[in-house]
Design an enzyme around this catalytic site. Structure first.
Site, PDB file in Angstrom:
ATOM      1  N   ARG A   1     -21.954  10.815 -17.152  1.00 42.10           N
ATOM      2  CA  ARG A   1     -21.983   9.347 -17.008  1.00 42.10           C
ATOM      3  C   ARG A   1     -22.821   8.815 -18.161  1.00 42.10           C
ATOM      4  NH1 ARG A   1     -23.308   5.633 -11.834  1.00 42.10           N
ATOM      5  NH2 ARG A   1     -21.108   6.165 -11.557  1.00 42.10           N
TER       6      ARG A   1
ATOM      7  N   HIS B   1     -13.789   4.211 -15.314  1.00 43.58           N
ATOM      8  CA  HIS B   1     -14.420   4.900 -14.169  1.00 43.58           C
ATOM      9  C   HIS B   1     -13.298   5.543 -13.344  1.00 43.58           C
ATOM     10  CE1 HIS B   1     -17.397   6.070 -11.413  1.00 43.58           C
ATOM     11  NE2 HIS B   1     -17.751   4.929 -10.867  1.00 43.58           N
TER      12      HIS B   1
ATOM     13  N   GLN C   1     -13.730   6.951  -9.609  1.00 44.76           N
ATOM     14  CA  GLN C   1     -13.855   5.904  -8.593  1.00 44.76           C
ATOM     15  C   GLN C   1     -12.481   5.325  -8.247  1.00 44.76           C
ATOM     16  OE1 GLN C   1     -16.809   4.502  -6.946  1.00 44.76           O
ATOM     17  NE2 GLN C   1     -15.112   3.830  -5.693  1.00 44.76           N
TER      18      GLN C   1
ATOM     19  N   ASP D   1     -16.128  -6.185  -8.272  1.00 47.27           N
ATOM     20  CA  ASP D   1     -17.254  -5.357  -8.733  1.00 47.27           C
ATOM     21  C   ASP D   1     -18.357  -6.312  -9.179  1.00 47.27           C
ATOM     22  OD1 ASP D   1     -18.778  -3.187  -9.613  1.00 47.27           O
ATOM     23  OD2 ASP D   1     -17.539  -2.764 -11.380  1.00 47.27           O
TER      24      ASP D   1
ATOM     25  N   CYS E   1     -16.529  -0.696  -5.286  1.00 44.66           N
ATOM     26  CA  CYS E   1     -17.006   0.645  -5.663  1.00 44.66           C
ATOM     27  C   CYS E   1     -18.467   0.863  -5.290  1.00 44.66           C
ATOM     28  CB  CYS E   1     -16.774   0.880  -7.153  1.00 44.66           C
ATOM     29  SG  CYS E   1     -17.712  -0.200  -8.241  1.00 44.66           S
TER      30      CYS E   1
ATOM     31  N   ARG F   1     -15.040   9.397  -2.558  1.00 40.20           N
ATOM     32  CA  ARG F   1     -15.507   9.962  -3.835  1.00 40.20           C
ATOM     33  C   ARG F   1     -15.671  11.472  -3.696  1.00 40.20           C
ATOM     34  NH1 ARG F   1     -18.255   6.847  -7.490  1.00 40.20           N
ATOM     35  NH2 ARG F   1     -17.992   8.664  -8.826  1.00 40.20           N
TER      36      ARG F   1
END
Ligand code: CP
Ligand code: NVA
Length: 312
Positions: free
Chosen positions: A109, A136, A139, A227, A267, A295
């Site tokens: 990440r 991402h 996700q 988000d 998320c 996840r």
């Protein structure tokens, strides 16, 4: 000429949604579903190790990869920029070559997506993108698994993305064209998603619409998702963004414009009262805790395929 000390072996990476074919992605979702229901009990990572490089914070990604690797019989090792030499400027190619001698896969990440591409180029083991400024993918595959869990086949469904055209939006765009659902994005001017992701999706015949009006995007949608307004690394833009996104909150009145059976996804982490109202994220249509759980299942499937030799 001296023989190389280390033989490079072919490996696959997961840097973006399109790194698996659509057929492989559906197989990955089916494997993750077996993991979710407890039908899958094998341990394809026995004796294997995952290195996890985190240049940004994480709750879900770290814990789900760590626990997931353990459940598959392997180990996971957390590397933070405070402790590793990468944080003091050791080059990415050197880090890639060294970690390739110790472990069987790397999850990273970080900020610049190019750093992940470089890591993949110099590593001889699979690299998994655990979030960059650009995308991402883990996700969004977890989100698609959640759609499938609650709504059945994702093909032909409509997803409304409200807010920032950020890393999540970009991965949603890839997923829509790849897996055959409609995506309507409502982003304020100046906060559009990545142009190349839009162009690629449209070139593939994907039904991806970029709109300005959140009500138009949400109309009769099966999924409503959003988000944070300021992603990691954009903290200093928070005040400016709060103004730009003021009309883009997912609140009850907007949610009511979606289909009756619509689900709400986020998320996480979420900011109640900013991108989503508390009554929506804590309300009956919200499935964000299933989404967070997923996840674990999808990443176990990804690790089993990339590191554990499980065929898709
Ligand atoms: N959604 C997500 O990636 O969460 P974390 O930042 O906690 O890993
Ligand atoms: N867009 C957010 C996602 C966090 C999981 C960020 O990049 O901070």
């Amino acid at each position: 000429m001296q023989a190389p000390m280390h033989t490079e072996r072919p490996h696959r990476d997961f840097l973006n949604i399109v790194d698996f074919t659509p057929a492989e992605t559906f197989a990955l979702l089916a494997l993750a579903e077996r993991m979710r229901t407890g039908a899958y009990t094998e341990r394809p990572l026995a004796g294997k190790a995952l290195a996890m490089i985190f240049m940004k914070s994480s709750t879900r990604t770290r814990m789900s990869f760590e626990v997931g690797a353990n459940q598959l019989g392997g180990t996971a090792h957390f590397l933070s920029p405070r402790d590793v030499q990468l944080g003091r400027g050791e080059p990415i190619p050197d880090t890639a070559r060294v970690l390739s001698r110790y472990v069987d896969g790397i999850m990273i990440r970080t900020f610049a997506h190019q750093d992940v591409v470089d890591l993949a180029q110099y590593a001889s083991i699979p690299i998994i993108n655990g979030l960059t400024d650009l995308s991402h993918p883990c996700q969004v595959l977890a989100d698609v698994l959640t759609m499938q869990q609650h709504l059945g086949d994702v093909r032909g469904k409509t997803v409304a993305w409200i807010g920032d055209g950020n890393n999540m939006a970009n991965s949603w765009i890839e997923a829509a064209a790849h897996l055959g659902f409609t995506l309507r994005l409502a982003c304020p001017e100046g906060y559009d998603p990545d142009e190349s992701f839009l162009a690629d999706a449209r070139a593939k015949g994907g039904d991806v619409q970029l709109l300005r009006d959140p009500r138009e995007a949400v109309h009769q949608a099966d999924v409503v998702t959003t988000d944070v307004w300021a992603s990691m690394g954009q903290e200093e833009e928070q005040a400016k963004r709060a103004l730009a996104f003021a009309l883009y909150q997912v609140e009850a009145e907007l949610m009511a414009k979606a289909a009756k059976h619509a689900i709400f996804l986020h998320c996480l982490p979420a900011h109640r009262g900013e991108e989503v109202s508390a009554d929506v994220i804590d309300g009956p249509q919200s499935v964000v805790w299933d989404e967070a759980e997923n996840r674990l299942h999808i990443q176990k499937a990804i690790m089993a395929a990339l590191m554990g030799g499980v065929a898709l």
